[in-house]
Design a protein around this motif. Structure first.
Motif, PDB file in Angstrom:
ATOM      1  N   VAL A  25       0.852  -1.176   0.000  1.00  0.00           N
ATOM      2  CA  VAL A  25       0.000   0.000   0.000  1.00  0.00           C
ATOM      3  C   VAL A  25       0.891   1.229   0.000  1.00  0.00           C
ATOM      4  CG1 VAL A  25      -1.740   1.282   1.303  1.00  0.00           C
ATOM      5  CG2 VAL A  25      -1.815  -1.208   1.261  1.00  0.00           C
ATOM      6  N   ILE A  30      -3.264   6.063  -1.242  1.00  0.00           N
ATOM      7  CA  ILE A  30      -4.264   5.191  -0.628  1.00  0.00           C
ATOM      8  C   ILE A  30      -5.660   5.786  -0.803  1.00  0.00           C
ATOM      9  CG2 ILE A  30      -4.115   6.210   1.678  1.00  0.00           C
ATOM     10  CD1 ILE A  30      -4.360   3.322   2.790  1.00  0.00           C
ATOM     11  N   GLU A  33     -11.468   3.822   1.011  1.00  0.00           N
ATOM     12  CA  GLU A  33     -11.969   2.479   1.302  1.00  0.00           C
ATOM     13  C   GLU A  33     -10.860   1.565   1.810  1.00  0.00           C
ATOM     14  OE1 GLU A  33     -12.439   4.082  -1.586  1.00  0.00           O
ATOM     15  OE2 GLU A  33     -14.593   4.215  -1.920  1.00  0.00           O
ATOM     16  N   LYS A  34      -9.670   1.658   1.217  1.00  0.00           N
ATOM     17  CA  LYS A  34      -8.542   0.832   1.644  1.00  0.00           C
ATOM     18  C   LYS A  34      -8.079   1.249   3.037  1.00  0.00           C
ATOM     19  CE  LYS A  34      -5.447  -2.349   0.917  1.00  0.00           C
ATOM     20  NZ  LYS A  34      -5.812  -3.763   0.799  1.00  0.00           N
ATOM     21  N   GLU A  37     -10.559  -0.154   5.465  1.00  0.00           N
ATOM     22  CA  GLU A  37     -10.368  -1.603   5.531  1.00  0.00           C
ATOM     23  C   GLU A  37      -9.157  -1.959   6.406  1.00  0.00           C
ATOM     24  OE1 GLU A  37      -8.645  -5.070   2.612  1.00  0.00           O
ATOM     25  OE2 GLU A  37      -9.812  -3.470   1.673  1.00  0.00           O
TER      26      GLU A  37
END
Length: 173
Positions: A25, A30, A33-34, A37
């Motif tokens: 990542v 980024i 949503e990531k 998460e």
């Protein structure tokens, strides 16, 4: 000693080669949503907040009421108070506050954190009185939601100086 250094280097190289590129990542790219998460899974590994912008605020606001407790998140290293866990929704509000304070280049920004801690304090208390309740979370979530919705038709530069918590009993610590 030379053999030890070579062994460490070989282990490092094999570890790096074994990483799945899909799992890598880039904090500078980024997506919200990531970010959410990773926070939910306890897998956010960076020491700072992502460099989100005002364009990310509407999506972040969708998570403002989340009550899931998270334990692996960046902390302000300049603070002597360690918050071991918090609600995801409060962390998201703190992230939005970081976007706002970064945009106004406030002198009170600690690294890229908007305050010393991701906890609210009572605005008018004589001493430091921290508040971490469902009620304060709900008030802060509504304040940020209203702040955004009342101003979203404007350019962010026109309302970034407005503290979303100004009309509440709370402030960031």
């Amino acid at each position: 000693m030379k053999t030890f250094k070579i062994s460490v280097l070989i282990i490092f190289l094999f570890s790096a080669l074994g990483c799945d590129k899909d799992d890598v990542v880039d904090i500078n790219n980024i997506e919200v949503e990531k970010y959410i998460e990773l926070l939910k899974k306890g897998e956010y590994k960076f020491l700072k907040l992502p460099p989100f912008t005002a364009e990310d605020i509407p999506l972040l606001l969708q998570y403002r009421n989340e009550n899931q407790m998270i334990t692996n998140f960046p902390h302000n290293m300049f603070s002597s108070l360690m918050i071991p866990e918090c609600k995801l929704g409060m962390y998201v509000l703190w992230t939005i506050e970081a976007i706002r304070t970064d945009a106004i280049k406030t002198e009170h920004v600690f690294g890229n954190f908007p305050s010393q801690n991701l906890v609210l304090g009572l605005r008018n208390s004589e001493g430091l009185e921290l508040v971490n309740s469902d009620e304060s979370h709900a008030v802060a979530a509504k304040a940020y939601f209203d702040w955004w919705n009342e101003n979203k038709h404007k350019n962010f530069d026109e309302f970034k100086n407005i503290d979303p918590l100004a009309e509440t009993d709370y402030r960031w610590h």
